[in-house]
Design an enzyme around this catalytic site. Structure first.
Site: not given
Length: 325
Positions: A250-251
Site C-alpha cells: 500500500m503505497h
C-alpha cells in the site's frame, strides 16, 4: 459543568496524484474522512499518461459522489527527459477495476495555477493548506519555482516517494515517483517545507493479504467499498521473495492515512539528497540519518507502520463513504 469541546476544523488539503490503483485508494480514504477537506485534485503524468490520470481522478470522484471536488490537469512529463510510466496499474491505470466514463470534465485551469490560487486565498485568510503528493513532484516543483512567496501558506507536505534502507522498485536503487522526475524532487526537498516522506521502507510494511482484504467485503455493486475490494484483489505482486509473502504494498493510501492517524507511523529525521546525474543510481534518494553531511534534516521519513491499524482504518472510512453515498 465544562462546555463541550468544539470539533476541530477539517484540515484543508490538495491531492496531487497520478491515478493509479493506490492513488484511488488514497483519494477514497480522504473523501471518507471528516478530518480532511479536499480542496482540489491535481494530476500529473506518472503511472499512466496525464490524460488517463485526469480521467481516472474524475471517475473516482463520481464513484464517491463527490463531483464538487475540482480536478485540474498538470504537467504531462518530467522537467528534464522523457516520461516513464508505471508497470503495475494496467493500461487504464485502475488495474482490474472498470468504472464508467466520467460525466464531468476537468477544469481548464492548470494544476499549478490552481495550487497557487488556493494558497493565495489561504495566505490572505491567514490560513494554511496541506499538500499531498502521490506521484512525481513536477507540479509542486513548478509551483515552488513560480510562486516562492506562497510557500509560507503550506502547512505541511506529505508525499509518497523514495527508498532508503531497502532497494528501489523500478531500478536497483530508485523508487518510481522519484525516478520519474528526480529534478523536481530535488527542488521540493530543497524548499524548506515541513516535509513528511513515506518511502518504500514504510509502504512495504503495509502489504495486502487475504485477511486484510476481507475487511473490504460486502460492499454493494457500484460503491467505493466494492470498488476497493476489486482493486485490492488485483493488487498482488506475486513476489514472496521480495515482499516476504503474497500480496502488494500500500503505497499512496499511507499519505492520507498519515494525516488522519499519525500515531500509526514512526518517523526519523534526516536530510534527503536526490541523485540526478549518475546513470546507475539516477533517481536514488539518499538519507543522511546521522548528520554526516553537515546538513540539517529536511524531512521526517516514515520508517515504521502499524499495518493492521492502517487496513482497519482504511476499511472503516471507505465503508463509511459507501454508506454516505
Amino acid at each position: 459543568m465544562t462546555a463541550e469541546a468544539k470539533p476541530s476544523k477539517p484540515k484543508s488539503i490538495i491531492i496531487d496524484c497520478d491515478p493509479g490503483v493506490d492513488d484511488a485508494l488514497a483519494i477514497l480514504f480522504a473523501l471518507g474522512s471528516p478530518e480532511l477537506d479536499v480542496k482540489a485534485i491535481t494530476t500529473v503524468c506518472g503511472n499512466v499518461p496525464l490524460e488517463v490520470c485526469t480521467k481516472n481522478a474524475l471517475k473516482i470522484l463520481e464513484l464517491a459522489k463527490r463531483t464538487d471536488v475540482p480536478v485540474h490537469p498538470g504537467c504531462d512529463g518530467p522537467m528534464i527527459g522523457e516520461a516513464i510510466f508505471g508497470k503495475f496499474h494496467g493500461a487504464g491505470g485502475l488495474g482490474n477495476l472498470v468504472l464508467p466514463d466520467p460525466v464531468a470534465l476537468p477544469s481548464e485551469q492548470h494544476a499549478v495555477d490552481k495550487m497557487a490560487e488556493l494558497l493565495k486565498v489561504a495566505k490572505g485568510n491567514n490560513e494554511k493548506l496541506t499538500v499531498c503528493t502521490l506521484g512525481p513532484m513536477t507540479n509542486l516543483a513548478l509551483l515552488i519555482k513560480l510562486h516562492p512567496d506562497l510557500l509560507s501558506a503550506i502547512d505541511c507536505l506529505v508525499s509518497m516517494g523514495g527508498a532508503y534502507r531497502i532497494a528501489g522498485n523500478r531500478t536497483l536503487t530508485s523508487e518510481f515517483n522519484i525516478l520519474a522526475d528526480p529534478h523536481a524532487a530535488n527542488i521540493v526537498y530543497s524548499a524548506g517545507l515541513d516535509y513528511v516522506a513515506l518511502p518504500l521502507d514504510a509502504t512495504h510494511q503495509a502489504m495486502t493479504s487475504p485477511e486484510r482484504i476481507a475487511h473490504f467485503e460486502g460492499g454493494a455493486t457500484g460503491t467505493p467499498l466494492a470498488a476497493t475490494h476489486r482493486l485490492l484483489t488485483g493488487w498482488n505482486r506475486n513476489d514472496p521473495r521480495r515482499y516476504g509473502g503474497d500480496g502488494g504494498p500500500m503505497h499512496d493510501p499511507l499519505v492520507t492515512l498519515y494525516l488522519v492517524a499519525p500515531e500509526l507511523f514512526k518517523t526519523e529525521a534526516a536530510h534527503i539528497f536526490v541523485e540526478c546525474d549518475s546513470k546507475l543510481c539516477y533517481g536514488q534518494t539518499v538519507a543522511d540519518w546521522y548528520g554526516q553531511s553537515g546538513e540539517e534534516a529536511n524531512a521526517k521519513v516514515v520508517q515504521k507502520v502499524d499495518a493492521d491499524g492502517v487496513f482497519s482504518l482504511l476499511s472503516e472510512r471507505i465503508r463509511s463513504l459507501s454508506q454516505a453515498g
